[in-house]
Structure formats: C-alpha cells, structure tokens
Write a protein that holds these residues in place. Sequence first.
Motif, mmCIF file in Angstrom:
data_model
loop_
_atom_site.group_PDB
_atom_site.id
_atom_site.type_symbol
_atom_site.label_atom_id
_atom_site.label_comp_id
_atom_site.label_asym_id
_atom_site.label_seq_id
_atom_site.Cartn_x
_atom_site.Cartn_y
_atom_site.Cartn_z
ATOM 1 N N GLU A 131 0.830 -1.206 0.000
ATOM 2 C CA GLU A 131 0.000 0.000 0.000
ATOM 3 C C GLU A 131 0.870 1.263 0.000
ATOM 4 O O GLU A 131 0.481 2.288 -0.577
ATOM 5 C CB GLU A 131 -0.909 0.006 1.240
ATOM 6 N N HIS A 132 2.036 1.166 0.648
ATOM 7 C CA HIS A 132 2.933 2.310 0.722
ATOM 8 C C HIS A 132 3.977 2.285 -0.392
ATOM 9 O O HIS A 132 4.471 3.346 -0.779
ATOM 10 C CB HIS A 132 3.627 2.333 2.091
ATOM 11 N N TYR A 133 4.302 1.096 -0.861
ATOM 12 C CA TYR A 133 5.295 0.963 -1.946
ATOM 13 C C TYR A 133 4.685 0.077 -3.055
ATOM 14 O O TYR A 133 5.007 -1.092 -3.202
ATOM 15 C CB TYR A 133 6.587 0.333 -1.416
ATOM 16 N N PRO A 134 3.721 0.609 -3.809
ATOM 17 C CA PRO A 134 2.999 -0.171 -4.822
ATOM 18 C C PRO A 134 3.876 -0.732 -5.925
ATOM 19 O O PRO A 134 3.463 -1.678 -6.619
ATOM 20 C CB PRO A 134 1.978 0.829 -5.371
ATOM 21 N N PHE A 135 5.057 -0.189 -6.115
ATOM 22 C CA PHE A 135 5.943 -0.712 -7.159
ATOM 23 C C PHE A 135 6.487 -2.093 -6.798
ATOM 24 O O PHE A 135 7.003 -2.802 -7.651
ATOM 25 C CB PHE A 135 7.101 0.263 -7.422
ATOM 26 N N PHE A 136 6.393 -2.458 -5.508
ATOM 27 C CA PHE A 136 6.850 -3.796 -5.118
ATOM 28 C C PHE A 136 5.740 -4.802 -5.401
ATOM 29 O O PHE A 136 4.642 -4.714 -4.856
ATOM 30 C CB PHE A 136 7.236 -3.818 -3.637
ATOM 31 N N GLN A 137 6.035 -5.776 -6.251
ATOM 32 C CA GLN A 137 5.054 -6.802 -6.633
ATOM 33 C C GLN A 137 5.587 -8.220 -6.401
ATOM 34 O O GLN A 137 5.057 -9.179 -6.959
ATOM 35 C CB GLN A 137 4.675 -6.645 -8.116
ATOM 36 N N GLY A 138 6.605 -8.333 -5.565
ATOM 37 C CA GLY A 138 7.217 -9.635 -5.364
ATOM 38 C C GLY A 138 6.693 -10.365 -4.140
ATOM 39 O O GLY A 138 5.555 -10.160 -3.706
ATOM 40 N N SER A 139 7.538 -11.229 -3.565
ATOM 41 C CA SER A 139 7.209 -12.013 -2.379
ATOM 42 C C SER A 139 8.309 -11.813 -1.345
ATOM 43 O O SER A 139 9.273 -11.059 -1.565
ATOM 44 C CB SER A 139 7.088 -13.490 -2.753
ATOM 45 N N TRP A 140 8.193 -12.516 -0.210
ATOM 46 C CA TRP A 140 9.247 -12.403 0.801
ATOM 47 C C TRP A 140 10.582 -12.906 0.261
ATOM 48 O O TRP A 140 11.645 -12.436 0.675
ATOM 49 C CB TRP A 140 8.868 -13.195 2.058
ATOM 50 N N LYS A 141 10.515 -13.817 -0.693
ATOM 51 C CA LYS A 141 11.753 -14.344 -1.258
ATOM 52 C C LYS A 141 12.505 -13.256 -2.024
ATOM 53 O O LYS A 141 13.744 -13.226 -2.051
ATOM 54 C CB LYS A 141 11.434 -15.530 -2.174
ATOM 55 N N THR A 142 11.758 -12.362 -2.659
ATOM 56 C CA THR A 142 12.386 -11.283 -3.453
ATOM 57 C C THR A 142 12.465 -9.966 -2.661
ATOM 58 O O THR A 142 12.802 -8.932 -3.237
ATOM 59 C CB THR A 142 11.588 -11.066 -4.749
#
Length: 308
Positions: A20-31
Amino acid sequence: MTELEHFQRLKQLVLLKYQEHYPFFQGSWKTFSAQDIQNLIGLIEEINRQTISEKWIYTHLKPEVNQKIPRKDMLNILTEFVGLSGWDEFVFEASSENEAISKTKKKLSKTWLLILLPVIAIAVWYFGFYSSAKPKTNTIELNNEFTNEKIKSDEVKVVQVEDTVERNLEVKDGKVNVKTSGDKETKLVIKSPFYRPRTITLNAANNGSVVPPPKITLTPDDYAMMLKAFMISDIKDWQTRKEQLNKILADDLEVIVMLKNNLGSEYYDKNEFSQKLIVPTATVKRMKIIEVKNDADDRIQFIRIKQE
C-alpha cells in the motif's frame, strides 16, 4: 488452523500492507530486498512506534517455511501494523472467519442436497419405474423342438394376452415381435395345426421389466406332420399309405374343406378323405391345413382345410 498457519497468513498481510505504501513492489518475501527491509522497518517505526530488527526480518519473515512461531510481542507488532489490536485478535478473527466459511459450506451443501434430492428421486423414479413401464419390443424366434429349424410363418398363430386384451401378432420369417410394457404380466398363446399348442407366461424380471425369451420351441404333432406330408407328396405305395392313414385318422373323423371364393364348404368322413389322399391329385396338393384336433387317443378327429 495451527499457529504456524496463522503466522503464514499474517506474513502475507504484512506484504499487502507494505505494498500500500510501496505499490511498485510486486514480489514475495523471497524477493524482498535489503532496501525493502529498511523501508519496512521505517514504516513500522512510523505506524506502530515500535522497533523491529533487520536480523529478525531475515530470520522470521524472509523464509518461505517457518519451523517455529516468533515471540508473541513481535507478533503483536506485526498484527498492529496490519490494523488489528494484537495477535490474539488476529487469531480470533481468523478462526471466526474459518468457522463462518465452514458454516457457509455446510449450509450450501445442505441447500444443494435439498435441491438434488428431488432431482435424484425423479431420476430414480424415471429409470426404475417409467423406463420399465415404457413399451419395449423384443424379437422371439419360433423353432421346431426336434430339428431346431425355424417354423414356417404361415403354419403358426401367436396371440398376445395382456390385461384380458388379446392381440394377434404377425409371424414373419419364423419370428415374432412382442411388445411389453412395465411390469405387466403378459401371455403368448401359440397355436398351430402341426405343433402342440403352447402358452408362455412372461413375468417381470428383477428390474421390473418383462423380458421375453429369445427363442421358443414347439413340439411337432407327429400325426399332423404325417398328414401334411401325405397331402403334398407323390404316391409311392398306396397300400402302405392307406394303412398309415387308417392308423392316424380317428374312425369318426370329420373334414371340412373351405372352398375358394367363398363358395361354401365340403364335408368328408374318414373313408372319403382317405380315398382322396391315397392317390393325391393336384387339387389335394393345393389344400392347406389350418386346423387339426385330436381325440383322447391322439388320433386326428377333426381337420379344417382351406382350398387354394
């Protein structure tokens, strides 16, 4: 759900909150990168006024599978981060949700069951009752008991009796088509001037339907067969034929010959009829036996003949 399963769900909610605060992040905990970790630490300090270490994130959030659940105070920080009062509320909410889902599934199952039961009942009725009640046609072959040959179609008559209703069936190529319906008992009455009469009762099978046999055998009437042979064969020994006729014909024999073109009938007694058969003419060969009756000694007592 187990506590570890609840924790895995909490980890996914933390990721969603981070996005919600960093919408550019679309990965998982692994990434989840080192920069992402720093960003998350900063968000928690800003929202929760709590501190979480980089090492703790690497130890508990980064792994795809956790072997043990973290301390409760750390779990409280994460659940507050996603908008709840603490870990206990999170577990309670999840359990209540699962229970609600379970109840909904059970309710849906019961609803579908209530819907399907009438459908199943109709299907059972249809295949168990209606399909068995639906008329079915079966072909039966009529055979000579001794030779196993098919009986000539013009030498046999078949009547179907069902609910006191009689229906003449057509015999073609030594076969007859029998139409049965449901679990009604039906009878086949078979008559012939050259075979012993026979009545076949067709009962309902285990599934409620009537299944006629594929073949019915008829026992020849020996004297009637001999009489037919005498009428169509050429004479070889008239004296022998006379003796044989005397044996198979009753002394009080009555013979009715139905003339062509509705011209009436002719009557013969034993002697008169025997004389015709001892030296058969072309007229005799064209005669067709349509009825034969025997006396108590099984000798032929009555003959009905159609002139052709």
